[in-house]
Design a protein around this motif. Structure first.
Motif, PDB file in Angstrom:
ATOM      1  N   ALA A 229      25.606  75.964  79.581  1.00  0.00           N
ATOM      2  CA  ALA A 229      26.825  75.151  79.664  1.00  0.00           C
ATOM      3  C   ALA A 229      27.686  75.564  80.854  1.00  0.00           C
ATOM      4  CB  ALA A 229      27.627  75.264  78.367  1.00  0.00           C
TER       5      ALA A 229
ATOM      6  N   ASP B  36      24.698  71.770  66.653  1.00  0.00           N
ATOM      7  CA  ASP B  36      25.594  71.209  65.641  1.00  0.00           C
ATOM      8  C   ASP B  36      26.796  72.123  65.411  1.00  0.00           C
ATOM      9  OD1 ASP B  36      23.944  69.023  65.222  1.00  0.00           O
ATOM     10  OD2 ASP B  36      22.795  70.020  63.646  1.00  0.00           O
TER      11      ASP B  36
ATOM     12  N   ALA C 248      31.322  70.936  77.573  1.00  0.00           N
ATOM     13  CA  ALA C 248      31.510  70.532  76.178  1.00  0.00           C
ATOM     14  C   ALA C 248      30.439  69.536  75.747  1.00  0.00           C
ATOM     15  CB  ALA C 248      32.904  69.951  75.974  1.00  0.00           C
ATOM     16  N   CYS C 249      30.090  68.614  76.626  1.00  0.00           N
ATOM     17  CA  CYS C 249      29.038  67.638  76.303  1.00  0.00           C
ATOM     18  C   CYS C 249      27.686  68.335  76.167  1.00  0.00           C
ATOM     19  CB  CYS C 249      28.965  66.552  77.365  1.00  0.00           C
ATOM     20  SG  CYS C 249      30.368  65.432  77.321  1.00  0.00           S
ATOM     21  N   HIS C 250      27.425  69.288  77.044  1.00  0.00           N
ATOM     22  CA  HIS C 250      26.159  70.038  76.976  1.00  0.00           C
ATOM     23  C   HIS C 250      26.053  70.745  75.623  1.00  0.00           C
ATOM     24  CE1 HIS C 250      22.726  72.418  78.262  1.00  0.00           C
ATOM     25  NE2 HIS C 250      23.342  73.453  77.716  1.00  0.00           N
TER      26      HIS C 250
ATOM     27  N   ASN D 174      26.741  73.604  83.793  1.00  0.00           N
ATOM     28  CA  ASN D 174      26.801  72.168  83.588  1.00  0.00           C
ATOM     29  C   ASN D 174      28.161  71.626  84.036  1.00  0.00           C
ATOM     30  OD1 ASN D 174      27.020  69.545  82.055  1.00  0.00           O
ATOM     31  ND2 ASN D 174      24.973  70.196  81.437  1.00  0.00           N
ATOM     32  N   LYS D 175      28.164  70.408  84.591  1.00  0.00           N
ATOM     33  CA  LYS D 175      29.425  69.800  85.042  1.00  0.00           C
ATOM     34  C   LYS D 175      30.348  69.478  83.871  1.00  0.00           C
ATOM     35  CE  LYS D 175      27.939  67.876  89.398  1.00  0.00           C
ATOM     36  NZ  LYS D 175      27.861  66.699  90.239  1.00  0.00           N
ATOM     37  N   ILE D 176      29.771  69.156  82.728  1.00  0.00           N
ATOM     38  CA  ILE D 176      30.573  68.846  81.539  1.00  0.00           C
ATOM     39  C   ILE D 176      30.089  69.771  80.410  1.00  0.00           C
ATOM     40  CG2 ILE D 176      31.392  67.032  80.002  1.00  0.00           C
ATOM     41  CD1 ILE D 176      30.438  65.000  82.114  1.00  0.00           C
TER      42      ILE D 176
ATOM     43  N   GLU E  89      29.338  73.194  67.323  1.00  0.00           N
ATOM     44  CA  GLU E  89      30.123  73.055  68.552  1.00  0.00           C
ATOM     45  C   GLU E  89      31.311  74.004  68.607  1.00  0.00           C
ATOM     46  OE1 GLU E  89      31.178  68.936  69.346  1.00  0.00           O
ATOM     47  OE2 GLU E  89      29.440  68.353  68.148  1.00  0.00           O
TER      48      GLU E  89
ATOM     49  N   ALA F 260      27.701  70.051  72.822  1.00  0.00           N
ATOM     50  CA  ALA F 260      27.629  69.063  71.740  1.00  0.00           C
ATOM     51  C   ALA F 260      26.235  68.459  71.624  1.00  0.00           C
ATOM     52  CB  ALA F 260      28.664  67.960  71.972  1.00  0.00           C
ATOM     53  N   ASN F 261      25.563  68.266  72.760  1.00  0.00           N
ATOM     54  CA  ASN F 261      24.220  67.681  72.744  1.00  0.00           C
ATOM     55  C   ASN F 261      23.154  68.661  72.264  1.00  0.00           C
ATOM     56  OD1 ASN F 261      25.065  65.190  73.662  1.00  0.00           O
ATOM     57  ND2 ASN F 261      24.781  65.726  75.803  1.00  0.00           N
ATOM     58  N   LYS F 262      23.404  69.949  72.427  1.00  0.00           N
ATOM     59  CA  LYS F 262      22.382  70.959  72.123  1.00  0.00           C
ATOM     60  C   LYS F 262      22.554  71.650  70.781  1.00  0.00           C
ATOM     61  CE  LYS F 262      20.285  70.678  76.120  1.00  0.00           C
ATOM     62  NZ  LYS F 262      18.923  70.293  76.292  1.00  0.00           N
TER      63      LYS F 262
END
Length: 178
Positions: free
Chosen positions: A76, A91, A83-85, A79-81, A93, A87-89
């Motif tokens: 993460a 549960d 929080a999204c990384h 990664n540019k975002i 968060e 959240a996608n990887k």
């Protein structure tokens, strides 16, 4: 983490108000008491004498993560975002975002001595170079006794070498079975 906070008043020159002397701003190293638990007192000093109130807080405790969770947090950071990384990887968060912001440590993996069934005292072990080896131990019913540290198998090792159905004994940090 405690909810109690301390406050300092810092001026534009980087000096701090001395709440004990109550007479001027001083370099931090020579100030007798640059902090106060009263936010109101700090704001009053800042209004009357200039400067701005700085809140001091305790450093948050680092989160303990598994190897998989730590990889998600590490990735993460690249990664540019982030929080999204996260959240996608995962549960989980909230835990991983906390680790991203406050830092983390790795949980120690449990290690096991593994006995192969139907073989008299045949044990698998991981050699220091990471290879799987077997040993036969005459008259030894539990563990490896005097063998050096670092030869036990982790759950990943047990899965990697297909030993999930074998008897295993957890080993503590001091080398004793649990």
């Amino acid at each position: 983490m405690s909810e109690e906070k301390l406050y300092v008043v810092k001026n534009d020159e980087g000096k701090y108000w001395d709440f004990e002397g109550r007479d001027d701003f001083w370099a931090l190293v020579i100030s007798d008491c640059p902090t106060t638990p009263s936010k109101e007192q700090a704001e009053l000093v800042a209004d009357e004498h200039g400067g701005h109130v700085v809140t001091l807080i305790e450093e948050p405790e680092k989160v303990v993560l598994s190897k998989e969770q730590a990889k998600i947090v590490k990735d993460a950071h690249d990664n540019k975002i982030p929080a999204c990384h996260i959240a996608n990887k995962s549960d989980d968060e909230e835990l991983l975002m906390n680790a991203y912001v406050n830092g983390y440590t790795m949980a120690k993996e449990k290690k096991y001595n593994v006995k192969v069934p139907h073989a008299n005292y045949k044990w698998y072990l991981k050699t220091p170079d990471g290879k799987l080896d077997t040993i036969f131990v005459e008259g030894l019913s539990k563990g490896f006794g005097g063998y050096p540290d670092g030869i036990e198998l982790t759950n990943d090792d047990i899965e990697k070498f297909g030993l999930q159905d074998c008897e295993k004994e957890e080993v503590t940090d001091d080398g004793d079975e649990v």
